[in-house]
Design a protein around this motif. Structure first.
Motif, short mmCIF file in Angstrom:
data_model
loop_
_atom_site.label_atom_id
_atom_site.label_comp_id
_atom_site.label_asym_id
_atom_site.label_seq_id
_atom_site.Cartn_x
_atom_site.Cartn_y
_atom_site.Cartn_z
N ILE A 122 -110.84 -26.23 -35.69
CA ILE A 122 -110.95 -27.11 -34.54
C ILE A 122 -110.83 -26.29 -33.27
CG2 ILE A 122 -109.87 -29.03 -33.30
CD1 ILE A 122 -109.02 -30.18 -35.97
N SER A 123 -111.73 -26.52 -32.35
CA SER A 123 -111.68 -25.85 -31.06
C SER A 123 -110.43 -26.30 -30.31
CB SER A 123 -112.92 -26.18 -30.24
OG SER A 123 -112.75 -25.77 -28.90
N LEU A 124 -109.76 -25.34 -29.69
CA LEU A 124 -108.59 -25.66 -28.89
C LEU A 124 -108.95 -26.52 -27.69
CD1 LEU A 124 -105.58 -25.37 -28.37
CD2 LEU A 124 -106.00 -23.06 -27.48
N GLU A 125 -110.22 -26.56 -27.32
CA GLU A 125 -110.66 -27.41 -26.22
C GLU A 125 -110.93 -28.84 -26.67
OE1 GLU A 125 -113.91 -25.76 -24.07
OE2 GLU A 125 -112.65 -24.30 -23.03
N SER A 126 -110.89 -29.08 -27.99
CA SER A 126 -111.25 -30.40 -28.52
C SER A 126 -110.04 -31.33 -28.57
CB SER A 126 -111.82 -30.24 -29.94
OG SER A 126 -111.94 -31.50 -30.58
N GLU A 127 -110.30 -32.61 -28.36
CA GLU A 127 -109.25 -33.62 -28.47
C GLU A 127 -108.82 -33.80 -29.93
OE1 GLU A 127 -107.86 -35.23 -25.64
OE2 GLU A 127 -109.01 -33.56 -24.77
N GLU A 128 -109.58 -33.25 -30.85
CA GLU A 128 -109.25 -33.38 -32.27
C GLU A 128 -107.93 -32.72 -32.62
OE1 GLU A 128 -110.92 -35.05 -34.90
OE2 GLU A 128 -111.80 -35.97 -33.11
N ILE A 129 -107.49 -31.76 -31.82
CA ILE A 129 -106.24 -31.08 -32.17
C ILE A 129 -105.06 -32.05 -32.15
CG2 ILE A 129 -107.09 -28.91 -31.22
CD1 ILE A 129 -104.85 -29.17 -29.09
N PHE A 130 -105.17 -33.13 -31.39
CA PHE A 130 -104.05 -34.06 -31.28
C PHE A 130 -103.87 -34.91 -32.54
CE2 PHE A 130 -105.44 -33.17 -26.90
CZ PHE A 130 -104.28 -32.54 -26.46
N LYS A 131 -104.81 -34.79 -33.47
CA LYS A 131 -104.69 -35.46 -34.76
C LYS A 131 -104.11 -34.54 -35.83
CE LYS A 131 -108.86 -38.20 -33.78
NZ LYS A 131 -110.24 -38.50 -34.24
N SER A 132 -103.85 -33.29 -35.46
CA SER A 132 -103.44 -32.28 -36.44
C SER A 132 -101.92 -32.19 -36.55
CB SER A 132 -103.99 -30.90 -36.04
OG SER A 132 -105.40 -30.92 -35.98
N PRO A 133 -101.38 -32.24 -37.77
CA PRO A 133 -99.94 -32.13 -37.95
C PRO A 133 -99.43 -30.70 -37.85
CG PRO A 133 -101.00 -32.35 -40.08
CD PRO A 133 -102.08 -32.50 -39.05
N PHE A 134 -100.34 -29.75 -37.96
CA PHE A 134 -99.98 -28.33 -38.05
C PHE A 134 -101.19 -27.51 -37.64
CE2 PHE A 134 -100.30 -24.38 -40.43
CZ PHE A 134 -99.02 -23.84 -40.41
N CYS A 135 -100.99 -26.54 -36.74
CA CYS A 135 -102.08 -25.68 -36.32
C CYS A 135 -101.70 -24.22 -36.50
CB CYS A 135 -102.42 -25.92 -34.84
SG CYS A 135 -103.14 -27.54 -34.48
N TYR A 136 -102.70 -23.43 -36.83
CA TYR A 136 -102.53 -21.99 -37.03
C TYR A 136 -103.41 -21.25 -36.03
CZ TYR A 136 -102.85 -17.42 -39.41
OH TYR A 136 -102.82 -16.09 -39.72
N LEU A 137 -102.84 -20.21 -35.41
CA LEU A 137 -103.58 -19.40 -34.45
C LEU A 137 -103.27 -17.94 -34.71
CD1 LEU A 137 -104.04 -20.10 -30.68
CD2 LEU A 137 -103.29 -17.83 -31.41
N SER A 138 -104.33 -17.13 -34.80
CA SER A 138 -104.12 -15.71 -35.07
C SER A 138 -105.27 -14.91 -34.48
CB SER A 138 -103.99 -15.46 -36.58
OG SER A 138 -103.57 -14.14 -36.83
N GLY A 139 -105.24 -13.60 -34.71
CA GLY A 139 -106.30 -12.72 -34.23
C GLY A 139 -105.79 -11.31 -34.03
N HIS A 140 -106.70 -10.44 -33.63
CA HIS A 140 -106.38 -9.04 -33.34
C HIS A 140 -106.57 -8.71 -31.86
CE1 HIS A 140 -108.06 -9.12 -37.47
NE2 HIS A 140 -107.16 -8.21 -37.74
N LYS A 141 -107.35 -9.51 -31.18
CA LYS A 141 -107.83 -9.14 -29.85
C LYS A 141 -107.17 -9.98 -28.76
CE LYS A 141 -112.26 -7.63 -31.78
NZ LYS A 141 -113.73 -7.80 -31.74
N LEU A 142 -107.81 -10.02 -27.62
CA LEU A 142 -107.27 -10.69 -26.43
C LEU A 142 -107.12 -12.20 -26.64
CD1 LEU A 142 -106.59 -10.37 -23.33
CD2 LEU A 142 -108.99 -11.01 -22.94
N VAL A 143 -106.01 -12.73 -26.17
CA VAL A 143 -105.83 -14.18 -26.06
C VAL A 143 -105.77 -14.52 -24.58
CG1 VAL A 143 -104.42 -16.17 -26.66
CG2 VAL A 143 -104.53 -14.21 -28.22
#
Length: 206
Positions: free
Chosen positions: A46-67
């Motif tokens: 789910i895109s962090l810009e999407s309103e769909e994240i508000f339906k999520s009980p748990f989110c994972y975010l990771s990466g190697h590069k710039l945030v």
């Protein structure tokens, strides 16, 4: 609306968000194996810009590069966390000069304020809510394999909202540690994904 737990991976514009691709299925298998949760075994992206994240009980975010969140990503991240959401952010730790860690920590400071991303004690309930980890966060074989800061972190950090963890932050590279086909667990003397069960159950019950 389904009562099944589902795993959400957050897609953000600035970095390589799509890492550790087998980790979610492994984590979800552990929930099926050890708990009575109803589990949707498909990862949702789910895109962090999407309103769909508000339906999520748990989110994972990771990466190697710039945030570097866009304005909308930043707004959604803060709103989600402040309104009871839970984000598990994990530093892949293989980035040159610790870019993911430095930039993610800077984003948390800008959103929530200086010093709000702070160490949690190793007797925090997240270490005993299901499986018991007496020494705090379990070690990984990945933590010194990259450029990163070349340290073993014997703690996790968190953003707390009214005493509850809203953002759990790891420099230990659990994503890579758990990035294997769940059918290969039989080769492990101790299942190293057990801590993932604790994280999810804390997210759902805190």
């Amino acid at each position: 609306m389904s009562n099944e737990f589902f795993f959400t991976r957050l897609q953000y514009e600035s970095g390589d968000w799509d890492v550790d691709q087998r980790m979610p299925s492994n984590l979800l298998n552990s929930l099926v194996e050890y708990t009575t949760l109803q589990v949707d075994t498909r990862e949702r992206i789910i895109s962090l810009e999407s309103e769909e994240i508000f339906k999520s009980p748990f989110c994972y975010l990771s990466g190697h590069k710039l945030v570097q969140f866009t304005q909308k990503e930043r707004e959604n991240f803060e709103k989600y966390v402040r309104n009871g959401g839970f984000v598990f952010a994990d530093d892949c730790n293989h980035d040159i000069d610790g870019l993911f860690a430095k930039s993610f920590e800077r984003q948390m400071e800008e959103i929530f304020g200086p010093g709000q991303l702070a160490k949690i004690p190793n007797d925090h309930e997240i270490y005993s809510i299901f499986f018991n980890f007496e020494d705090g966060p379990p070690t990984t074989s990945q933590e010194l394999n990259g450029w990163g800061d070349d340290l073993v972190h014997d703690y996790l950090k968190a953003i707390r909202i009214d005493g509850r963890i809203g953002v759990l932050y790891s420099n230990k590279d659990y994503g890579c540690e758990w990035d294997y086909d769940f059918r290969n667990k039989r080769w492990y003397k101790i299942d190293n994904t057990r801590f993932a069960v604790n994280i999810v159950l804390y997210a759902l019950t805190s």
